[in-house]
Write an enzyme that holds these catalytic residues in place. Sequence first.
Site, mmCIF file in Angstrom:
data_model
loop_
_atom_site.group_PDB
_atom_site.id
_atom_site.type_symbol
_atom_site.label_atom_id
_atom_site.label_comp_id
_atom_site.label_asym_id
_atom_site.label_seq_id
_atom_site.Cartn_x
_atom_site.Cartn_y
_atom_site.Cartn_z
ATOM 1 N N ASP A 178 -7.376 -2.077 3.093
ATOM 2 C CA ASP A 178 -6.374 -3.092 2.742
ATOM 3 C C ASP A 178 -6.756 -4.475 3.262
ATOM 4 O O ASP A 178 -6.154 -5.475 2.864
ATOM 5 C CB ASP A 178 -5.007 -2.716 3.331
ATOM 6 C CG ASP A 178 -4.479 -1.402 2.781
ATOM 7 O OD1 ASP A 178 -4.598 -1.195 1.558
ATOM 8 O OD2 ASP A 178 -3.967 -0.589 3.570
ATOM 9 N N THR A 215 -2.598 1.635 -4.776
ATOM 10 C CA THR A 215 -3.032 2.813 -4.028
ATOM 11 C C THR A 215 -4.376 3.326 -4.531
ATOM 12 O O THR A 215 -4.741 3.111 -5.691
ATOM 13 C CB THR A 215 -1.980 3.938 -4.132
ATOM 14 O OG1 THR A 215 -2.452 5.086 -3.435
ATOM 15 C CG2 THR A 215 -1.699 4.307 -5.581
ATOM 16 N N GLY A 216 -5.081 3.975 -3.644
ATOM 17 C CA GLY A 216 -6.339 4.613 -4.039
ATOM 18 C C GLY A 216 -6.106 5.980 -4.647
ATOM 19 O O GLY A 216 -7.033 6.620 -5.143
ATOM 20 N N LYS A 230 -8.142 -4.106 -5.036
ATOM 21 C CA LYS A 230 -6.890 -4.557 -4.426
ATOM 22 C C LYS A 230 -6.907 -6.075 -4.262
ATOM 23 O O LYS A 230 -5.907 -6.764 -4.502
ATOM 24 C CB LYS A 230 -6.688 -3.881 -3.063
ATOM 25 C CG LYS A 230 -6.428 -2.383 -3.150
ATOM 26 C CD LYS A 230 -6.101 -1.791 -1.790
ATOM 27 C CE LYS A 230 -5.792 -0.297 -1.896
ATOM 28 N NZ LYS A 230 -5.361 0.292 -0.620
ATOM 29 N N THR A 243 0.188 4.884 1.012
ATOM 30 C CA THR A 243 0.099 5.853 2.109
ATOM 31 C C THR A 243 0.311 5.198 3.471
ATOM 32 O O THR A 243 -0.400 4.272 3.839
ATOM 33 C CB THR A 243 -1.273 6.550 2.089
ATOM 34 O OG1 THR A 243 -1.490 7.103 0.798
ATOM 35 C CG2 THR A 243 -1.327 7.648 3.130
ATOM 36 N N ASP A 299 0.884 -1.167 0.000
ATOM 37 C CA ASP A 299 0.000 0.000 0.000
ATOM 38 C C ASP A 299 0.925 1.221 0.000
ATOM 39 O O ASP A 299 2.065 1.132 0.456
ATOM 40 C CB ASP A 299 -0.874 -0.025 1.256
ATOM 41 C CG ASP A 299 -1.673 1.254 1.418
ATOM 42 O OD1 ASP A 299 -2.311 1.676 0.453
ATOM 43 O OD2 ASP A 299 -1.634 1.833 2.523
ATOM 44 N N ASP A 350 -2.094 -0.887 5.856
ATOM 45 C CA ASP A 350 -2.391 -0.391 7.196
ATOM 46 C C ASP A 350 -3.828 0.066 7.379
ATOM 47 O O ASP A 350 -4.229 0.423 8.480
ATOM 48 C CB ASP A 350 -1.461 0.771 7.544
ATOM 49 C CG ASP A 350 -1.719 2.000 6.671
ATOM 50 O OD1 ASP A 350 -2.288 1.832 5.580
ATOM 51 O OD2 ASP A 350 -1.347 3.110 7.086
#
Length: 671
Positions: free
Chosen positions: A551, A500-501, A528, A355, A353, A547
């Site tokens: 996810d 990532t979003g 994802k 961020t 991921d 995190d």
Amino acid sequence: MEACHHEQHLKEDHHEMMIVDFKKRFWVSLILTIPILILSPMIQSLLFFTIKFNFDLYLLFFLSSVLFFYGGYPFLKGMYREVSQKQLGMMTLIGLAISVAYLYSAAGIFFIKKDMFFWEIATLIDIMLIGHIIEMKSVIGASRSLELLVKMMPSRAFLIKDAKIEEVEIDQLKINDVVLVKPGNQLPVDGIVVDGISYVDEAFLTGESKPVKKEKENKVVAGSINGNGSLKIKTLKLGKDSYLSKVISLVRDAQKTKSRSQKLADRAAKWLTIIAVSVGLITFIGWILAGQNIGFGLERMVSVMVISCPHALGLAIPLVVSISTSICARQGLLIRNREAFENARKITTVVFDKTGTLTKGNFGVRKYQSLLKDYSDEKILKLSATLEQQSEHPIAKGILDEAKKKKIDILPLKNFKAISGEGIEGEVDTKFVQVVSFGYLKKNNISMDKNHSNAAETVVYVLIDHKLAGYISLADEIREESYQIIKKLKMMNIKTVMITGDNDAVAKAVSKELGLDSYYANSQPHQKLEIVKDLQKKNEFVAMTGDGINDAPALAQADIGIAIGSGTDVAAETADIILVKSNPLDILALILFGRATYNKMIQNLLWAIGYNAFAIPLAAGALYSYGILISPAIGAVLMSLSTIIVAFNARLLKADKSLKLIKKHEKGEIL
């Protein structure tokens, strides 16, 4: 927490009591062994002395019987338990060996008048008792880290109530109580600093050698040690909900969990018992048919049973598991799934991921602007900050920090709701407000006049009553450790992928900066998950690191799910392994130490199995024609030596080079 502590203390007391009991049986048995050796005809013959008196053999029988039933009781009891449960193991072998030898020796005194093995029974029981003591101490020693974690918790705290400070028991505290932590004291609760500045030592849990600065609004963990400043902490979690309590539970559960390797060792131990008993009987019958006397055949059978006791095999995996789990906990790697940890050696692709994992997650607002005449720029920030106060995402912190810096007051919020993977929404000042991603705009056909982001920024959009009202652009800094972990993984031929979003421009910029193999932008939780599935279909062994709540599905789907410790509880509960320090370099430590642990398991298994493959034929008398025979007592010595070697090899994990690598990156050295 008290129940958790009580349960752990009961287990520790049980192990300690077992060691005390075995020690007492050993010393009594050892004292009895001395006259047994002196009275044994074979020992007298070997050492060229003679002691004869009336009833000497009956005294020998009496002393040997006391030693057999008292010193051999744990093995006889263990044999009964294993046979009744149809789970043959090492106790069955030991129990059979001493029982057959005892009964035959008794017959030697009362009936056939020869071939007594009392001295061998005595020395065998002595050696087996001391071997068990060493083994139990090794297991308890491997769990000391867990024991220390339990003892970390202080029992009392200074409660601040009505401007007064009162010392109370921990179990008297409630959520939202404020406690005072004086310089040098341990923190009694998980909470948030409401007043004061200090440096806190969290090394016991994170392995971080440097004290961490804590000031207002910083979270703290129970058990860590306060530095020179005083802190006032508002209690957020107590008892079993505290972070330390969860760590203890995770470590304990991992130590109890049997992995595939351990199950394999258990099956091997069971079959070894069956093989040893079968070979023992065949050996006895074979030597009788070959013309040897019953005593010789019996001695060979007893030797086979004793020397093949699967102590080493039974300990080969559990000791490594216990030691490695404790080491991992001390280094900030919490293992929830043992099998996943052992499988770290198989990883071919690591999915990150972005961020909070590859980046610091400390978003700073670069720009905020209204796109509607009726709303000022400050109003857009105010509405967004009101919504974000309920969010755990790093972007929320950036927006709230900016609002605080601009001294913008937060408004009342109603009906807050998270839009999975796309943003948040709620009612603010009679308006329906949403803070969403570009993906949400695209999905709902909401058009923009122009692109408001650049490659280095993340942009969120503010909708008021479903109309695009403004945007906020933020920037997130790449972690220094991310450069190192990507470089190291490439050197190990492990592919690196980022999901990532964020929009494509941001994702592309980060991917290019780090040198990733590939990336996926604008990804929602279900996407994802599908990306991980697609990689697995291409025969990739995937480790997913994340995190956030979004996810969790991918963490569950991955072959190994790795949660960042600073992330949400949902991510941590879904993952197989938790990185307490939120440092991506710990993934490298995980892979390397996972390999080292697996190698130790294989080494121990090969030693245990190889030892038996070599020793059983010798015990059966395969080299008798060359004058080489192994007595039951010598067999016990060799078996115990094999066990000690396995235990020593497991403890060598503490000096493994992968741990030195962990220490290097803790000190900030380039790997």
